[in-house]
Motif scaffolding. Structure first.
Motif, short mmCIF file in Angstrom:
data_model
loop_
_atom_site.label_atom_id
_atom_site.label_comp_id
_atom_site.label_asym_id
_atom_site.label_seq_id
_atom_site.Cartn_x
_atom_site.Cartn_y
_atom_site.Cartn_z
N ASN A 193 0.87 -1.33 0.09
CA ASN A 193 -0.15 0.06 0.05
C ASN A 193 0.67 1.15 0.07
O ASN A 193 0.41 2.35 -0.73
CB ASN A 193 -0.92 0.15 1.33
N GLY A 194 1.93 0.86 0.91
CA GLY A 194 2.78 2.38 0.77
C GLY A 194 3.45 2.69 -0.45
O GLY A 194 3.53 3.71 -0.77
N ASN A 196 0.67 4.25 -2.74
CA ASN A 196 0.29 5.50 -2.37
C ASN A 196 1.59 6.35 -2.91
O ASN A 196 1.07 7.62 -3.47
CB ASN A 196 0.06 5.63 -0.97
N ILE A 198 1.45 7.33 -6.54
CA ILE A 198 0.46 8.10 -6.82
C ILE A 198 0.96 9.53 -6.75
O ILE A 198 0.60 10.51 -7.35
CB ILE A 198 -1.01 7.89 -6.29
N GLY A 199 1.50 9.75 -5.51
CA GLY A 199 2.11 10.92 -5.23
C GLY A 199 3.24 11.45 -6.00
O GLY A 199 3.21 12.61 -6.39
N ASP A 220 -1.89 11.06 7.71
CA ASP A 220 -1.26 11.62 6.49
C ASP A 220 -1.77 12.88 5.97
O ASP A 220 -1.04 13.97 5.89
CB ASP A 220 -1.19 10.48 5.35
N TRP A 221 -3.22 13.10 5.83
CA TRP A 221 -3.51 14.49 5.21
C TRP A 221 -3.47 15.35 6.46
O TRP A 221 -3.33 16.52 6.12
CB TRP A 221 -4.92 14.00 4.58
N PHE A 265 -1.30 11.42 -0.57
CA PHE A 265 -0.65 10.26 -1.05
C PHE A 265 0.63 9.96 -0.62
O PHE A 265 1.05 8.79 -0.29
CB PHE A 265 -0.82 10.05 -2.57
N TRP A 266 1.56 11.11 -0.69
CA TRP A 266 2.89 10.82 -0.56
C TRP A 266 3.45 10.57 0.98
O TRP A 266 4.15 9.57 1.33
CB TRP A 266 3.64 12.08 -0.87
N ARG A 272 1.33 9.44 3.12
CA ARG A 272 0.72 7.99 3.45
C ARG A 272 1.64 6.98 2.98
O ARG A 272 1.99 5.94 3.60
CB ARG A 272 -0.64 7.69 2.96
N GLY A 273 2.23 7.11 1.86
CA GLY A 273 3.03 6.09 1.31
C GLY A 273 4.21 5.98 2.04
O GLY A 273 4.79 5.09 2.58
N GLN A 308 3.89 4.22 5.45
CA GLN A 308 3.29 2.83 5.36
C GLN A 308 4.39 1.94 4.85
O GLN A 308 5.02 1.00 5.56
CB GLN A 308 2.39 2.55 4.44
#
Length: 297
Positions: free
Chosen positions: A6-7, A10, A13-14, A176-177, A228-229, A231-232, A235
């Motif tokens: 998942n990391g 995400n 995407i970032g 994250d956000w 996204f960044w 969070r990645g 994770q």
């Protein structure tokens, strides 16, 4: 998918979102002053972030989180956008992307210093090799350099790596956000005042490409991409997922070629394949963060 996968998803995407930042900034500084562009994009993102925090009734950060959040703000809300905008007055976005190839190393180093990560020696070999490939390719393709532009870009990479690592460390606890949102909110009063002070006398001569670019760097580069960044990074690990930034110059060069008609060569594909190998190898030899994650994204 497990947390590590998942990391990486995400984080990827970032990176895709961030890839449009330099070409968009290059377009925007054609009509906007770099300092105004920096504070205006932070103001727009800050208002959206503040509204999100209110709507979702997020708790305020503790006193101990204020200084780290200010570090994030200085690194990615003010420092990197301003320094890159200043640099892009002197160099093309294709040349500026040379320095993005150094960002994974900068992030990994601050991940060790601030995040307590301990990648294996082989990780550093493949990380350095990937950075060398990216910077070597971009130097070959990136056009003439400028001492002033190169200096601004070098400092932008340092402050951005620190902001990435500090934000990822905080996101394990705050979310994250929430991290980027609180950093934007802390910056908002100063950014709004400076936006009003530096605002153009008239907006009549500002073209649609510059306005669109301002919207992109405000909403996507400054806010959504960081969701996204961070969070990645939280994770999958700061050092490991940070290697995905090696792909950002190639996405950016493609965008620069299509949007700005800046020259790139056929070597892009071959070098990109080698960089993907370095990213995969760096992931293989990285370790997970030693600090347990308290916030599941």
């Amino acid at each position: 998918m497990n947390k590590a996968v998942n990391g990486w998803v995400n984080g990827f995407i970032g990176v895709l979102i961030f890839s449009g930042s330099l070409p968009a900034t290059r377009l925007a500084v054609g009509d906007f002053d770099p300092l105004f562009l920096t504070v205006c994009r932070a103001s727009i993102a800050g208002v959206l972030a503040g509204a999100s925090l209110l709507v979702f009734r997020q708790q305020r950060p503790s006193r101990g989180d204020i200084v780290p959040l200010l570090v994030v703000a200085i690194g990615v809300v003010m420092g990197f956008p301003l320094l890159t905008a200043l640099a892009l007055q002197y160099v093309t976005s294709a040349h500026a992307i040379i320095f993005i190839g150094l960002l994974p190393l900068s992030t990994a180093i601050f991940g060790v210093l601030r995040g307590g990560e301990r990648p294996r020696p082989a990780f550093w070999i493949f990380s350095a090799a990937g950075s060398f490939l990216v910077t070597g390719y971009a130097l070959f393709q990136g056009g003439p350099s400028s001492p002033a532009g190169d200096t601004f870009m070098l400092f932008s990479i340092i402050v951005c790596g620190l902001g990435y690592a500090e934000g990822a460390r905080l996101s394990r606890r705050l979310g994250d956000w929430q991290v980027i949102s609180w950093a934007l909110v802390l910056s908002l009063p100063a950014m709004l005042l400076l936006s009003l002070y530096l605002s153009p006398v008239t907006w009549k001569g500002i073209g649609h490409p510059a306005l669109f670019s301002l919207g992109y760097v405000s909403i996507f580069s400054m806010l959504i991409g960081f969701v996204f960044w961070y969070r990645g990074l939280a994770q999958g690990g700061i050092a490991a997922v940070g290697q995905l930034q090696l792909l950002q110059p190639f996405f950016g060069l493609l965008l620069a070629s299509v949007i700005l008609h800046e020259k790139v060569s056929w070597l892009l594909v071959a070098v990109n394949i080698a960089v993907v190998f370095c990213v995969a190898a760096a992931r293989r030899f990285s370790k997970k963060p030693e600090v347990p994650l308290n916030n599941e994204a």
